[in-house]
Scaffold this active site. Structure first.
Site, PDB file in Angstrom:
ATOM      1  N   SER A 122       4.761   5.650  15.128  1.00  0.00           N
ATOM      2  CA  SER A 122       3.755   5.203  14.166  1.00  0.00           C
ATOM      3  C   SER A 122       2.561   4.584  14.888  1.00  0.00           C
ATOM      4  CB  SER A 122       4.394   4.229  13.168  1.00  0.00           C
ATOM      5  OG  SER A 122       5.401   4.879  12.426  1.00  0.00           O
ATOM      6  N   LYS A 174      -6.682  -6.118 -10.486  1.00  0.00           N
ATOM      7  CA  LYS A 174      -6.807  -7.272  -9.614  1.00  0.00           C
ATOM      8  C   LYS A 174      -5.420  -7.813  -9.245  1.00  0.00           C
ATOM      9  CE  LYS A 174      -8.715 -10.706  -7.442  1.00  0.00           C
ATOM     10  NZ  LYS A 174      -9.387 -10.454  -6.144  1.00  0.00           N
TER      11      LYS A 174
END
Length: 321
Positions: A122, A174
């Site tokens: 990764s 949000k």
């Protein structure tokens, strides 16, 4: 007469004591100056031209100490080339990007070879790909090209406990996703768009660095991991071996075969009585572990990861050695 003789003996003893303590004070002062020099200048005090070895180990974060170290190596006139020793399962994408950029700046100034130890997956592989040449062990673990985001969802647990979370926010997305309520389709689409954008960036980066067609990288970038031998076949690494082979590549770039390899460490990694280490570093030294090793053993390291991750998780992959 005996009194005068006793006085002479006492004076000689006093002079010997004074000489001892003066020498001890000078020795302590010299050690303090050396310790201060190492703390301020790090391994730039290494004598003569040499090859710098820089280790990138553990979870990849936007590590300021490591970034400063890479800049110090770049600016050092004594460093002729760099061996980047990578042993990492990955980490945050932003952390990998920051270290990748720093290594590319370093590679513009001097040859850099990455030597993979047990693992470069990764973001760990992202960092290794910044080098001009990658060497891996035959049984190293390489790959896991991809991006992931994970978060807990504990709304059912809160319901069972009788806990209710109230919130007032400016818009539906949000502070989402939230662990306090189930994820909506709109929230999943938002996260998927972020993951896709970061993934495409990662794929393009590997395509550019490894000089592979994007379609070919996409076939490799499904999260798969490979041994060093498999990675060599897929052109994810350039050669098999260890530090000796990495140094041989630097020699082939025109560096002297007689250059010594000197490990560079972050400036604040050399703790002492005069410059004490942090509590985690002290505990690590008592247990024979690094500071990062202490966090690993306590199972706390992943708590500090924030944002998108490019991380290979062996506990889910089920691969053990």
């Amino acid at each position: 007469m005996s009194t005068r003789a006793d006085d002479l003996i006492d004076r000689r003893r006093l002079r010997r004591k004074l000489t001892f303590w003066r020498a001890a004070a000078l020795l302590v002062l010299a050690l303090a100056i050396i310790a201060a020099g190492r703390w301020v200048f790090g391994d730039t005090l290494a004598a003569g031209p040499h090859i710098a070895q820089v280790r990138v180990e553990g979870t990849i974060l936007e590590d300021k100490d490591l970034l400063d170290l890479l800049e110090d190596v770049r600016e050092s006139n004594a460093v002729r080339g760099v061996i980047l020793t990578v042993d990492s399962p990955g980490g945050t994408t932003a952390g990998g990007e920051a270290i990748y950029d720093a290594i590319r700046r370093l590679a513009d100034a001097k040859p850099v070879v990455a030597q993979v130890g047990t693992l470069a997956a990764s973001a760990g592989y992202m960092v290794a790909s910044a080098a001009d040449h990658i060497v891996a062990r035959q049984t190293s673990i390489v790959g896991s090209i991809g991006v992931i985001i994970q978060y807990p969802e504990v709304s059912e647990l809160l319901n069972k406990l009788g806990v209710k979370v109230e919130e007032v926010k400016s818009s539906p997305l949000k502070a989402e996703p939230s662990p306090f309520n189930p994820t909506t389709d709109a929230e999943r689409q938002m996260l998927a768009a972020m993951i896709s954008d970061s993934y495409n960036w990662f794929v393009d980066l590997i395509s550019e660095r490894r000089r592979l067609p994007r379609d070919q990288v996409l076939t490799l970038a499904d999260g798969s991991i490979f041994t060093g031998r498999q990675a060599l076949e897929r052109k994810l690494v350039d050669a098999l071996g260890g530090e000796r082979e990495a140094q041989a590549w630097l020699t082939a770039q025109g560096l002297s075969a007689d250059l010594e390899v000197v490990e560079w460490k972050p400036r604040n990694s050399n703790g002492s009585i005069l410059f004490p280490t942090s509590a985690a570093e002290w505990l690590g030294s008592m247990l024979g572990l690094s500071q990062r090793g202490v966090l690993d053993r306590l199972g706390m390291e992943h708590i500090f990861l924030d944002g998108l991750m490019s991380l290979w998780q062996p506990e889910k992959a089920g691969l053990q050695k």
